[in-house]
Design an enzyme around this catalytic site. Structure first.
Site, short mmCIF file in Angstrom:
data_model
loop_
_atom_site.label_atom_id
_atom_site.label_comp_id
_atom_site.label_asym_id
_atom_site.label_seq_id
_atom_site.Cartn_x
_atom_site.Cartn_y
_atom_site.Cartn_z
N ASP A 160 0.82 -1.21 0.00
CA ASP A 160 0.00 0.00 0.00
C ASP A 160 0.85 1.26 0.00
O ASP A 160 0.32 2.35 -0.15
CB ASP A 160 -0.94 0.01 1.22
CG ASP A 160 -2.26 -0.69 0.90
OD1 ASP A 160 -3.16 -0.64 1.74
OD2 ASP A 160 -2.37 -1.27 -0.19
N ASP A 215 -0.28 34.96 -36.63
CA ASP A 215 -0.36 33.50 -36.60
C ASP A 215 -1.40 33.00 -35.62
O ASP A 215 -1.94 31.92 -35.78
CB ASP A 215 1.01 32.81 -36.41
CG ASP A 215 1.80 33.39 -35.27
OD1 ASP A 215 2.90 32.86 -35.03
OD2 ASP A 215 1.34 34.34 -34.63
N GLY A 225 -1.61 21.10 -37.18
CA GLY A 225 -2.67 21.26 -38.17
C GLY A 225 -2.35 22.37 -39.15
O GLY A 225 -2.57 22.25 -40.35
N MET A 226 -1.75 23.45 -38.58
CA MET A 226 -1.47 24.59 -39.46
C MET A 226 -0.38 24.28 -40.44
O MET A 226 -0.43 24.65 -41.61
CB MET A 226 -1.07 25.80 -38.60
CG MET A 226 -2.04 26.88 -38.83
SD MET A 226 -1.94 28.35 -37.91
CE MET A 226 -0.63 28.20 -36.81
#
Lengths: 483, 461
Positions: free
Chosen positions: A36, A278, A413-414
């Site tokens: 434990d 941006d 993504g960009m």
């Protein structure tokens, strides 16, 4: 019974251990079976802690169960008492106090247990000080604050704490105490001397702050200074509280507006970033947010109000705080999801298909599976969330870090988009290394082929003019080559 | 002195750190490919396993938690029905060949009659259910595997004499064409006729490549292993019964050994464990002697390995090591390191079955005598705090310890090696000797110059 695979918040005793091992010279004793105390491993490895974690298991084994546990626990306390004495030489409290943590394992989780244990300890020591006449109720001469809720191994807690100190230093607010991380119990009696309390994470520290308000009339600030707007609000609340007393105590009123303006416009880069071109590309992109209540709500606000990004779905696993959370993100997102079930969250994200996810390590894995980029903004923690470098989430430096995180998560993504526009993708021709040429003049036995992945038999066989590769040869190759 | 020194055994009954035995689920579900492990416990168990299994949780492993809720405790819900619901769900999702229930240490689970519910449920859902209690009250870490294998042993089919093609012969038949090719200094056997299977079952969970390696070593001595417990698939469990010999590959399997002997009437071969070239050689020798085979080429094999790892042994020769103890492999590892030339100050170990490890202990004494080093002190159920004090005095070159203590010890300028790595690395057989030494020497090899000027990187004493 329920079929469970994963949990966001740990079990109750972990919360108690977090508080106990954050305070200085507190030792936690668990009367428990072997194993434990894996908390020790987690804390030691995640925080790269240099010192021994002050948690000991007083091992319950069948003999102890039969004979009765009391004797064993008492023996263990005496041993720790020696440690306590050794460390606490100058203190007037020379005997150690023993507190039994009051947490119900089935009803509450790690965060609630930590909150409760902290309140329990604060209450114990303040009541004791009051009884024994040690309590000092006079306010400090200059404005000061307590920071309640910094603990080990919290998500970026150490960095956040440093940034909070910085945030308070220019407005000339001194720090009275930071609990529980690194504080001595004997100093708790001075908690009420501060002018107000700060609770950066509402999951841990709220109960203690409420207690201090009720019993000692101390106001507390619940706004978490994450993001430009929240930080400004935070400072505004401080100035309000300070001005309640400042006229009588320091004979002037304070005004932090100029400070906030300067920080917002020039020191933090986040505001400028959100105006820059941006960042404009991020506008209209969709995100999903999930995590503990504090961070999930804060990030949702930053995305929507400071960066113009759409949040399709925002959620938290802190079910007990659902009301507060819903109130915070109302109007900021399309749907909310309050659940502890990671499968439900995964399905929701899969349905929404956001451009980025901001969540916990679990959401990071969901993102990997769905091929969606993910920035981690909340516990449960991973070794990645204990960077050696300075990475706060709070304050003005925090806004920089968060902007970076958001930008980099979307950036993929960009980049893709720009490459599409300009046709710059690499042509995907895979160079197939011709392993097959070797195969022509070597025959493989069935067993050997099935062992192929582990042992490099090729050139060994060639070197030794062996034309049939059996499992024997493969193992011989491994031994030879490893010498 | 002609007599062997008796090793000093102590039992400190102290507070020591080791992992909960349900951790065995992490490797057993991978080993037995058509199994499903259902851990019946509380949030604590689930949280521990999710941290131990780390990233693997996301790959949907064949394991799940049946998490107790308050309704279960107050006897509002019927245990049988709850478990049935969960097992049916598992059957629908994963359809395993066997479901293994792991009982944990919450009082409610201890009192729960899992052994009574399982057979009834098995009939109802049509999948075998094995009950194993791997709780931290009775067991430590690797002993989890012990209790699972002991439970599994009851499910092995009964051995019938007619299953073998022929009785094992006492000596190698000259007419069976076994070629030994001496080219390129390697002895390898190309088989023309399959040997009859010997009545030997090995027990212990090892990665299949390591198991194959050990099988091969025995095959070289003309002993074909009948099967392994556990087998790769549940449906391939070996036959057990009177006349079968069993031999363990790991030192923590005493319960399994007892079950195989008493309940399944097998004959246990007591030998040192195949860890390190010396251990592997002794293990093979013992098995050979039981089957009346003269071992061939073992000495050469062992010497070859020692020669091959000279660079490693050179690094550790004369250095001292301290085992804090958590995975029950300590005696075998210590014996191997002593044979490599190290001095072992102390071996901490959670539990030691002196009968099951008798051969290994004897081997330890013999090795110490051979290498002319003092016998290490053996401490069962050690007290970690006292051990740290002893280490400060003794100043060993290397401490083999768990992850709770590794970082703090490093900050106090004591080199450490995580003991857990030995549980997951491949350490058995001749072929993997380098792997063990790689682990042991790494902390001694890659030390940069920065630390040498500092006594301690901790402000605490």
């Amino acid at each position: 019974m329920k079929l469970a695979y994963w949990m966001y918040a740990g079990p109750a005793h972990i919360g108690t251990l977090r508080i106990a091992s954050s305070f200085r010279n507190v030792h936690a004793i668990m009367h428990a079976p072997l194993g434990d105390d894996h908390f020790n491993v987690m804390r030691s490895m995640l925080e790269r802690e240099r010192d021994f974690t002050p948690v000991t298991t007083s091992v319950v084994d069948p003999h102890v169960l039969a004979r009765g546990s009391r004797e064993k626990v008492v023996n263990n306390i005496s041993q720790k008492e020696d440690l306590q004495n050794f460390v606490d030489r100058a203190s007037s409290y020379s005997e150690s106090d023993v507190i039994l943590a009051d947490v119900n394992h089935y009803r509450i989780n790690e965060l609630q247990a930590a909150d409760k244990t902290l309140e329990q300890i604060v209450r114990y020591y303040l009541d004791k000080a009051r009884r024994e006449g040690f309590l000092n109720r006079s306010l400090t001469d200059d404005p000061s604050a307590n920071i309640i809720g910094i603990s080990t191994p919290g998500f970026h807690n150490q960095h956040d704490c440093r940034e909070l100190k910085r945030l308070l230093s220019e407005p000339r607010i001194s720090i009275n105490q930071i609990i529980p991380e690194g504080e001595f119990l004997k100093n708790l009696k001075d908690l009420p001397r501060a002018w107000f309390n700060i609770v950066p994470y509402r999951e841990m520290g709220l109960m203690a702050a409420n207690f201090l308000e009720k019993e000692y009339g101390m106001p507390h600030i619940l706004t978490t200074p994450i993001g430009i707007l929240n930080t400004a609000d935070f400072i505004a609340q401080i100035s309000k509280i300070v001005n309640l007393w400042s006229f009588s105590l320091i004979e002037k009123k304070v005004n932090y507006d100029l400070y906030v303006e300067n920080q917002t416009k020039f020191v933090s880069q986040a505001t400028w970033f959100s105006k820059s071109i941006d960042c404009q590309n991020l506008a209209g992109k969709e995100a999903a947010v999930s995590g503990d209540a504090t961070h999930a709500a804060a990030i949702t606000k930053i995305l929507v109000r400071e960066m113009g990004i759409r949040v399709s779905c925002s959620g938290t696993y802190c079910k007990h705080d659902a009301d507060w959370f819903n109130e915070q993100v109302q109007g900021l997102c399309d749907e909310t999801i309050i659940t502890e079930d990671h499968i439900e969250i995964g399905d929701t994200i899969a349905r929404i298909e956001p451009s980025a996810i901001f969540g916990t390590q679990m959401e990071r894995h969901i993102g990997k599976r769905l091929d969606i980029p993910c920035g981690v903004i909340s516990s449960p923690v991973h070794i990645q969330n204990f960077p050696l470098g300075y990475r706060p989430f709070l304050g003005y430096e925090g806004t920089n870090q968060i902007s970076d995180l958001i930008y980099n998560s979307f950036n993929l993504g960009m980049e893709d988009h720009l490459l599409d526009v300009f046709g710059g993708h690499d042509t995907k021709e895979v160079n197939i290394k011709s392993l097959s040429t070797e195969k022509n003049n070597i025959h493989w036995s069935y067993d050997a082929e099935s062992e192929l992945k582990k042992i490099p038999g090729f050139f060994f066989a060639k070197q030794n003019n062996i034309s049939t590769i059996t499992v024997d040869v493969m193992y011989a190759a491994k031994e030879k080559l490893s010498s | 002195m002609k007599n062997f020194e008796i090793p000093a055994f102590e039992c400190e009954t102290g507070n020591y750190h080791t992992f909960c035995p349900i951790s065995c689920v992490a490797w057993l579900y991978q080993k037995i490919e058509d199994s499903f492990f259902l851990v019946i416990g509380t949030k604590t168990c689930g949280y521990f396993l999710q941290n131990a299994l780390g990233v693997m949780i996301f790959a949907e492993p064949r394991y799940a938690m049946a998490e107790l809720e308050e309704g279960d405790i107050s006897a509002q819900l019927n245990n049988h029905e709850e478990l049935k619901k969960i097992c049916l769900q598992i059957k629908n999702d994963r359809n395993p060949s066997v479901i293994i229930w792991i009982g944990t240490c919450t009082t409610e689970i201890i009192k729960m009659d899992l052994e009574g519910i399982a057979p009834k449920l098995e009939k109802q859902i049509g999948i075998p259910i094995i009950v194993a209690r791997a709780n931290g009250l009775d067991y430590a870490f690797t002993q989890g595997e012990d209790t699972v294998l002991a439970a599994m042993a009851h499910r092995c089919p009964e051995y019938k004499n007619s299953e073998l093609r022929q009785e094992p012969t006492n000596k190698i038949d000259n007419s069976s064409q076994i070629k030994i090719n001496n080219s390129s200094n390697n002895n390898f056997i190309s088989e023309r006729i399959e040997l009859p299977k010997s009545k030997l079952v090995l027990f212990g969970s090892l990665p299949s490549s390591v198991a194959s390696q050990l099988n091969l070593e025995l095959k070289r001595q003309s002993i074909l292993v009948l099967g392994w417990l556990p087998s790769q698939r549940y449906n391939e469990l070996p036959s057990l019964g009177e006349g079968i010999y069993v031999c363990g590959v790991n030192p923590f399997l005493s319960r399994t050994a007892t079950t195989l002997m008493r309940r399944r009437k097998c004959q246990l071969i007591g030998s040192p464990f195949p860890i390190g070239p010396d251990g592997t050689r002794a293990w093979i020798e013992k098995i050979c002697s039981v089957f009346n085979k003269t071992p061939v080429g073992l000495n050469e094999r062992e010497n070859q390995i020692w020669k091959a790892v000279q660079d490693y042994t050179r690094i550790i020769k004369g250095k001292s090591v301290f085992f804090m103890g958590d995975n029950l492999l300590e005696i075998s590892l210590a014996r191997f390191l002593i044979r490599c030339g190290m001095v072992v100050y102390e071996i901490g170990i959670p539990y030691m079955d002196k009968r099951y490890q008798a051969a290994e202990l004897l081997f330890l004494q013999q090795t110490c005598k051979k290498m002319n080093t003092p016998l290490p002190r053996i401490v069962e159920k050690p007290d970690n705090y006292s051990q740290v004090q002893r280490m400060h005095e003794l100043k060993p070159h290397l401490a083999i310890t768990g992850m709770a203590h590794a970082n703090p010890l490093e900050a106090r300028n004591i080199n450490t090696k995580w003991s857990v790595e030995f549980t997951f690395a491949q350490i058995h057989g001749f072929t993997n000797v380098q792997d063990i030494l790689e682990l042991v020497t790494r902390p001694l090899r890659c030390r940069s110059g920065i630390m040498s000027d500092f006594q301690s990187l901790s402000k605490q004493t």
